[in-house]
Design a protein around this motif. Structure first.
Motif, PDB file in Angstrom:
ATOM      1  N   LYS A 186      24.215 -52.807  37.821  1.00  0.00           N
ATOM      2  CA  LYS A 186      24.732 -52.352  39.111  1.00  0.00           C
ATOM      3  C   LYS A 186      25.727 -53.359  39.682  1.00  0.00           C
ATOM      4  CE  LYS A 186      20.832 -49.426  40.233  1.00  0.00           C
ATOM      5  NZ  LYS A 186      19.603 -49.265  40.994  1.00  0.00           N
ATOM      6  N   ILE A 187      25.412 -54.629  39.565  1.00  0.00           N
ATOM      7  CA  ILE A 187      26.334 -55.653  40.055  1.00  0.00           C
ATOM      8  C   ILE A 187      27.646 -55.587  39.277  1.00  0.00           C
ATOM      9  CG2 ILE A 187      26.772 -58.147  40.148  1.00  0.00           C
ATOM     10  CD1 ILE A 187      23.763 -58.477  40.826  1.00  0.00           C
ATOM     11  N   VAL A 188      27.547 -55.548  37.953  1.00  0.00           N
ATOM     12  CA  VAL A 188      28.760 -55.520  37.128  1.00  0.00           C
ATOM     13  C   VAL A 188      29.573 -54.258  37.396  1.00  0.00           C
ATOM     14  CG1 VAL A 188      29.644 -55.472  34.761  1.00  0.00           C
ATOM     15  CG2 VAL A 188      27.794 -57.034  35.365  1.00  0.00           C
ATOM     16  N   GLU A 189      28.906 -53.139  37.578  1.00  0.00           N
ATOM     17  CA  GLU A 189      29.618 -51.893  37.875  1.00  0.00           C
ATOM     18  C   GLU A 189      30.425 -52.028  39.167  1.00  0.00           C
ATOM     19  OE1 GLU A 189      31.312 -48.457  37.320  1.00  0.00           O
ATOM     20  OE2 GLU A 189      29.888 -49.215  35.850  1.00  0.00           O
ATOM     21  N   HIS A 190      29.816 -52.616  40.178  1.00  0.00           N
ATOM     22  CA  HIS A 190      30.515 -52.791  41.454  1.00  0.00           C
ATOM     23  C   HIS A 190      31.604 -53.856  41.375  1.00  0.00           C
ATOM     24  CE1 HIS A 190      28.321 -50.191  44.226  1.00  0.00           C
ATOM     25  NE2 HIS A 190      27.243 -50.465  43.518  1.00  0.00           N
ATOM     26  N   GLU A 191      31.343 -54.927  40.646  1.00  0.00           N
ATOM     27  CA  GLU A 191      32.281 -56.046  40.611  1.00  0.00           C
ATOM     28  C   GLU A 191      33.498 -55.782  39.723  1.00  0.00           C
ATOM     29  OE1 GLU A 191      32.169 -58.972  42.393  1.00  0.00           O
ATOM     30  OE2 GLU A 191      30.469 -58.112  43.454  1.00  0.00           O
ATOM     31  N   SER A 192      33.269 -55.186  38.534  1.00  0.00           N
ATOM     32  CA  SER A 192      34.371 -55.076  37.565  1.00  0.00           C
ATOM     33  C   SER A 192      34.462 -53.725  36.864  1.00  0.00           C
ATOM     34  CB  SER A 192      34.203 -56.146  36.486  1.00  0.00           C
ATOM     35  OG  SER A 192      33.033 -55.883  35.712  1.00  0.00           O
ATOM     36  N   GLY A 193      33.491 -52.858  37.091  1.00  0.00           N
ATOM     37  CA  GLY A 193      33.481 -51.597  36.358  1.00  0.00           C
ATOM     38  C   GLY A 193      33.329 -51.807  34.861  1.00  0.00           C
ATOM     39  N   TRP A 194      32.675 -52.889  34.456  1.00  0.00           N
ATOM     40  CA  TRP A 194      32.462 -53.258  33.057  1.00  0.00           C
ATOM     41  C   TRP A 194      33.772 -53.566  32.326  1.00  0.00           C
ATOM     42  CZ3 TRP A 194      27.997 -54.858  31.105  1.00  0.00           C
ATOM     43  CH2 TRP A 194      26.825 -54.514  31.787  1.00  0.00           C
ATOM     44  N   ASN A 195      34.765 -54.011  33.057  1.00  0.00           N
ATOM     45  CA  ASN A 195      36.044 -54.407  32.473  1.00  0.00           C
ATOM     46  C   ASN A 195      36.032 -55.922  32.302  1.00  0.00           C
ATOM     47  OD1 ASN A 195      38.687 -55.128  31.929  1.00  0.00           O
ATOM     48  ND2 ASN A 195      39.573 -53.983  33.617  1.00  0.00           N
ATOM     49  N   ILE A 196      36.019 -56.394  31.053  1.00  0.00           N
ATOM     50  CA  ILE A 196      35.901 -57.839  30.821  1.00  0.00           C
ATOM     51  C   ILE A 196      37.108 -58.626  31.304  1.00  0.00           C
ATOM     52  CG2 ILE A 196      34.319 -57.533  28.876  1.00  0.00           C
ATOM     53  CD1 ILE A 196      36.673 -58.468  27.069  1.00  0.00           C
ATOM     54  N   SER A 197      38.234 -57.972  31.511  1.00  0.00           N
ATOM     55  CA  SER A 197      39.412 -58.698  31.981  1.00  0.00           C
ATOM     56  C   SER A 197      39.780 -58.335  33.425  1.00  0.00           C
ATOM     57  CB  SER A 197      40.598 -58.460  31.049  1.00  0.00           C
ATOM     58  OG  SER A 197      40.886 -57.088  30.965  1.00  0.00           O
ATOM     59  N   ALA A 198      38.840 -57.765  34.158  1.00  0.00           N
ATOM     60  CA  ALA A 198      39.088 -57.424  35.562  1.00  0.00           C
ATOM     61  C   ALA A 198      39.422 -58.694  36.333  1.00  0.00           C
ATOM     62  CB  ALA A 198      37.854 -56.750  36.164  1.00  0.00           C
ATOM     63  N   THR A 199      40.483 -58.608  37.114  1.00  0.00           N
ATOM     64  CA  THR A 199      40.928 -59.757  37.907  1.00  0.00           C
ATOM     65  C   THR A 199      41.131 -59.324  39.348  1.00  0.00           C
ATOM     66  OG1 THR A 199      42.093 -60.617  35.972  1.00  0.00           O
ATOM     67  CG2 THR A 199      42.673 -61.569  38.094  1.00  0.00           C
ATOM     68  N   ASN A 200      40.564 -60.073  40.276  1.00  0.00           N
ATOM     69  CA  ASN A 200      40.761 -59.813  41.689  1.00  0.00           C
ATOM     70  C   ASN A 200      42.091 -60.449  42.086  1.00  0.00           C
ATOM     71  OD1 ASN A 200      40.761 -60.389  44.586  1.00  0.00           O
ATOM     72  ND2 ASN A 200      38.677 -59.581  44.550  1.00  0.00           N
ATOM     73  N   ALA A 201      43.036 -59.621  42.482  1.00  0.00           N
ATOM     74  CA  ALA A 201      44.388 -60.094  42.783  1.00  0.00           C
ATOM     75  C   ALA A 201      44.417 -61.098  43.931  1.00  0.00           C
ATOM     76  CB  ALA A 201      45.297 -58.909  43.096  1.00  0.00           C
ATOM     77  N   SER A 202      43.540 -60.954  44.896  1.00  0.00           N
ATOM     78  CA  SER A 202      43.593 -61.863  46.046  1.00  0.00           C
ATOM     79  C   SER A 202      42.833 -63.166  45.825  1.00  0.00           C
ATOM     80  CB  SER A 202      43.093 -61.164  47.310  1.00  0.00           C
ATOM     81  OG  SER A 202      41.751 -60.765  47.151  1.00  0.00           O
ATOM     82  N   SER A 203      41.716 -63.128  45.099  1.00  0.00           N
ATOM     83  CA  SER A 203      40.918 -64.348  44.939  1.00  0.00           C
ATOM     84  C   SER A 203      41.058 -65.006  43.571  1.00  0.00           C
ATOM     85  CB  SER A 203      39.440 -64.037  45.178  1.00  0.00           C
ATOM     86  OG  SER A 203      38.920 -63.268  44.096  1.00  0.00           O
ATOM     87  N   GLY A 204      41.412 -64.213  42.565  1.00  0.00           N
ATOM     88  CA  GLY A 204      41.477 -64.746  41.207  1.00  0.00           C
ATOM     89  C   GLY A 204      40.159 -64.632  40.461  1.00  0.00           C
TER      90      GLY A 204
END
Length: 139
Positions: free
Chosen positions: A66-84
């Motif tokens: 559930k955490i991973v789904e909310h944080e990255s959608g299970w995308n290993i290269s997900a990057t938050n544009a504002s925080s990095g």
């Protein structure tokens, strides 16, 4: 192949392919599709399968998922544009995951290991981390 055929191929790829297929058939050649390139990054479902192997307890796996789904959608290269923040578990700074392995940018197993270690050390378990996430919208 003639220069005219190549020019047509650039201008009209579908027509060029059909023309090449007819030409090949009349000369006895076989046209075959090129093999697909192997994926270089893991899909979300394979990352989930890896996590399931690493977290055999169903409740803990579900909380981690559930955490991973909310944080990255299970995308290993997900990057938050504002925080990095980066990866499955959105590590910040991303380079913290190097403590779990040098391949942290591309290996879901390394990211999962780091995320589990983080959740266990900071919250006691993935389930406790999920409880915190639900209350705060972050963990």
């Amino acid at each position: 192949m003639s220069v005219t055929f190549i020019r047509r191929a650039v201008a009209s790829p579908k027509k060029a392919l059909a023309t090449a297929a007819v030409a090949a058939a009349t000369t006895g050649m076989v046209l075959a599709a090129a093999p697909a390139q192997a994926a270089t990054t893991s899909t979300g479902s394979s990352a989930q399968a890896i996590a399931h192997q690493m977290i055999p307890d169903a409740a803990q796996f579900n909380a981690f998922s559930k955490i991973v789904e909310h944080e990255s959608g299970w995308n290993i290269s997900a990057t938050n544009a504002s925080s990095g923040a980066y990866g499955l578990v959105q590590a910040l700074p991303a380079s913290k995951m190097a403590s779990a392995g040098a391949d942290w940018k591309t290996n879901p197993k390394t990211q999962i290991k780091w995320g589990l270690d983080y959740m266990n050390s900071r919250y006691g378990s993935p389930a406790a981390a999920w409880n915190f996430w639900q209350a705060n919208g972050w963990y």
